[in-house]
Design an enzyme around this catalytic site. Structure first.
Site, PDB file in Angstrom:
ATOM      1  N   SER A   7       0.418  -1.296  -0.119  1.00 33.92           N
ATOM      2  CA  SER A   7      -0.153  -0.082  -0.047  1.00 33.92           C
ATOM      3  C   SER A   7       1.155   1.384   0.032  1.00 33.92           C
ATOM      4  O   SER A   7       1.766   1.562   0.150  1.00 33.92           O
ATOM      5  CB  SER A   7      -0.951   0.081   1.141  1.00 33.92           C
ATOM      6  OG  SER A   7      -0.298   0.049   2.428  1.00 33.92           O
ATOM      7  N   LYS A   8       0.501   2.296  -0.226  1.00 40.33           N
ATOM      8  CA  LYS A   8       1.006   3.464  -0.659  1.00 40.33           C
ATOM      9  C   LYS A   8       1.734   4.255   0.291  1.00 40.33           C
ATOM     10  O   LYS A   8       2.965   4.636   0.886  1.00 40.33           O
ATOM     11  CB  LYS A   8      -0.180   4.881  -0.990  1.00 40.33           C
ATOM     12  CG  LYS A   8      -0.080   5.548  -1.692  1.00 40.33           C
ATOM     13  CD  LYS A   8      -0.758   6.321  -1.889  1.00 40.33           C
ATOM     14  CE  LYS A   8      -0.822   7.723  -2.621  1.00 40.33           C
ATOM     15  NZ  LYS A   8      -2.255   7.697  -2.699  1.00 40.33           N
ATOM     16  N   ARG A   9       1.152   3.566   1.732  1.00 36.06           N
ATOM     17  CA  ARG A   9       1.730   3.965   2.497  1.00 36.06           C
ATOM     18  C   ARG A   9       3.042   3.383   2.989  1.00 36.06           C
ATOM     19  O   ARG A   9       3.868   3.775   4.232  1.00 36.06           O
ATOM     20  CB  ARG A   9       0.415   4.182   4.278  1.00 36.06           C
ATOM     21  CG  ARG A   9      -0.386   4.852   4.457  1.00 36.06           C
ATOM     22  CD  ARG A   9      -1.267   4.497   5.989  1.00 36.06           C
ATOM     23  NE  ARG A   9      -1.630   3.846   5.259  1.00 36.06           N
ATOM     24  CZ  ARG A   9      -2.419   2.880   5.714  1.00 36.06           C
ATOM     25  NH1 ARG A   9      -2.107   2.094   6.328  1.00 36.06           N
ATOM     26  NH2 ARG A   9      -3.245   2.184   4.905  1.00 36.06           N
TER      27      ARG A   9
END
Ligand code: GLU
Length: 468
Positions: A253-255
């Site tokens: 994920s982006k995080r």
């Protein structure tokens, strides 16, 4: 035999995600392998979150990856009339119905179900049935349209990736297939269809034979299969690809890092390597690790797809990229590295520089940094200067500078001059080569010194050797 037609159907609510890119690659390769067709559809029915900027980014990344499509982009929001026609047909056939529940009604339903320890499912208040009296239509409530899902039986399919899957109809409810028209929408304007409905109408209309997508959609597939059946449409085959996990074992994920294809484009990865790496994340062809898109097309027949999640491995991607960089013809590489050197006025030396440095680089960005040393200035680190530019080597550097002043400027002649200086000064190759590398390239680690000096050019070499 039916024609093989596959598609990728991204929602334009952000960049092209690595997971979607992998699905696109598999769908594309499957179609190409079978001489079929590949369609790009933009699923933009989430009007609030869909943007043109995201469409542009997705198209750009697809282009960068080289995954060409035979049809599209088809935009769902341009097909509202078609969805409305199918909804009308379903309403008439009784396979869909209007539901006037308000959000408050649904909240109350949910709370009561939770209190009874039941699964949260729509209770079919508004579903017509023989002998059933429906509640009076409330004033001012715009209805949604729900699909009349079969109330019993089991939905089965043989998933191309996961094998046989079956889900009981008692586990699923009558899903909303068309949202209520927006407040303030003109009288009679249709509401926007939901994903599970539009996807079926589209895949049906577009004669899609094989649907590959992420396994987060497995729970949607029974509804979709039921809608196909309600429409009398023939079913595609489904293949649900496992998620890609980050190197921490959590869903990518982006995080947790770069998950957009464009991040890798910008970081100097080659599309060839990206496709190669994505291909191996969930599929294999024997022990083959490095291959071209053409080879993948030859091999990708929908078998050997992995059922379990793949783990993103940044170091392996860098290795795959390095292999593709190394294998690329120098002239081609020179073209690829140019966009990373916008501020540099490169010349004909670029091809040779790429050839000389390509097997030391993981990315085009790393290669571009080497190229800059030939065109701009270098800043050797004071520690390297102190370590390598010692009093012993100073006279040899003077001798070298003199020798290089009028040597014929070829790598071979430079090499000979270099050796002569070594024997005059009584030094071994590394004793002089390392200091020269530090002065000329700003670092003691470079490929063959005669090639480096040759490509750097006489004037720059002499200037840099003098700067000590
Ligand atoms: N728009 C959906 C998504 O991006 C497509 C799912 C499908 O391929 O059916 O997840």
């Amino acid at each position: 035999m039916t024609k093989i037609r596959t598609r990728i159907a991204p929602s334009p609510t952000g960049f092209l995600h690595l997971g979607t890119a992998r699905t696109a690659l598999y769908s594309w390769a499957y179609a190409r392998h079978h001489g079929g067709e590949f369609v790009l559809r933009i699923e933009d029915t989430d009007v609030a979150r869909s943007t043109q900027d995201s469409v542009d980014q997705i198209l750009h990344s697809m282009h960068w990856l080289g995954l060409g499509y035979d049809e599209g982009p088809v935009y769902q929001m341009q097909r509202l009339d078609r969805y409305q026609a199918v909804i009308d047909q379903m309403l008439a056939a009784g396979t869909a119905y209007r539901c006037y529940c308000t959000p408050e009604d649904l909240e109350a339903m949910k709370a009561a179900q939770e209190a009874r320890g039941e699964k949260r499912l729509y209770d079919r208040t508004w579903r017509p049935a023989p002998g059933k009296v429906l509640p009076p239509v409330p004033e001012g409530v715009k209805p949604v349209i729900r699909f009349a899902n079969p109330v019993e039986g089991v939905v089965n399919w043989d998933d191309l990736v996961k094998g046989p899957i079956s889900i009981s109809n008692t586990e699923i409810d009558d899903l909303i297939i068309q949202r209520a028209p927006e407040d303030g929408a003109p009288e009679g304007a249709p509401g926007v269809p939901t994903y599970n409905f539009a996807v079926v109408v589209d895949d049906w209309d577009m004669a899609i034979s094989h649907v590959f997508r992420g396994d987060e959609h497995i729970n949607n597939t029974p509804w979709q299969i039921n809608i196909y059946r309600a429409l009398g449409a023939s079913l595609p085959q489904f293949g649900h690809l496992p998620v890609i996990l980050g190197d921490d074992g959590q869903k990518l994920s982006k995080r947790r890092g770069a998950v957009a294809v464009s991040n890798y484009d910008e970081a100097g990865y080659l599309p060839e390597a990206m496709n190669n790496y994505l291909a191996r994340l969930g599929w294999s062809h024997g022990d083959d690790e490095i291959f071209s898109l053409e080879q993948m097309v030859q091999w990708f027949d929908g078998t050997h797809l992995s059922k379990s999640p793949a783990q993103w491995d940044a170091a392996k991607l860098a290795w795959v990229n390095a292999q593709h960089l190394k294998a690329m013809p120098d002239a081609e590489l020179a073209e690829r590295v140019k966009p990373f050197l916008k501020e540099v006025a490169v010349d004909e030396r670029l091809v040779g520089i790429c050839g000389l440095f390509k097997d030391r680089c993981d990315t085009l960005v790393a290669l571009a940094n080497w190229v800059r040393a030939f065109y701009g200035d270098v800043q050797p680190r004071p520690e390297d200067m102190a370590q390598h530019i010692t009093p012993t080597v100073q006279p040899a550097l003077d001798l070298l500078a003199t020798a290089l002043q009028d040597v014929e400027w070829t790598a071979a002649a430079i090499g000979t001059a270099f050796k002569q200086v070594l024997s005059q000064a009584g030094l071994k190759m590394p004793q002089l080569a390392m200091p020269v590398r530090v002065l000329v390239m700003g670092t003691p680690q470079t490929p063959s010194i005669d090639q480096v000096l040759f490509l750097c050019g006489r004037e720059k070499v002499l200037q840099r050797i003098a700067k000590r």
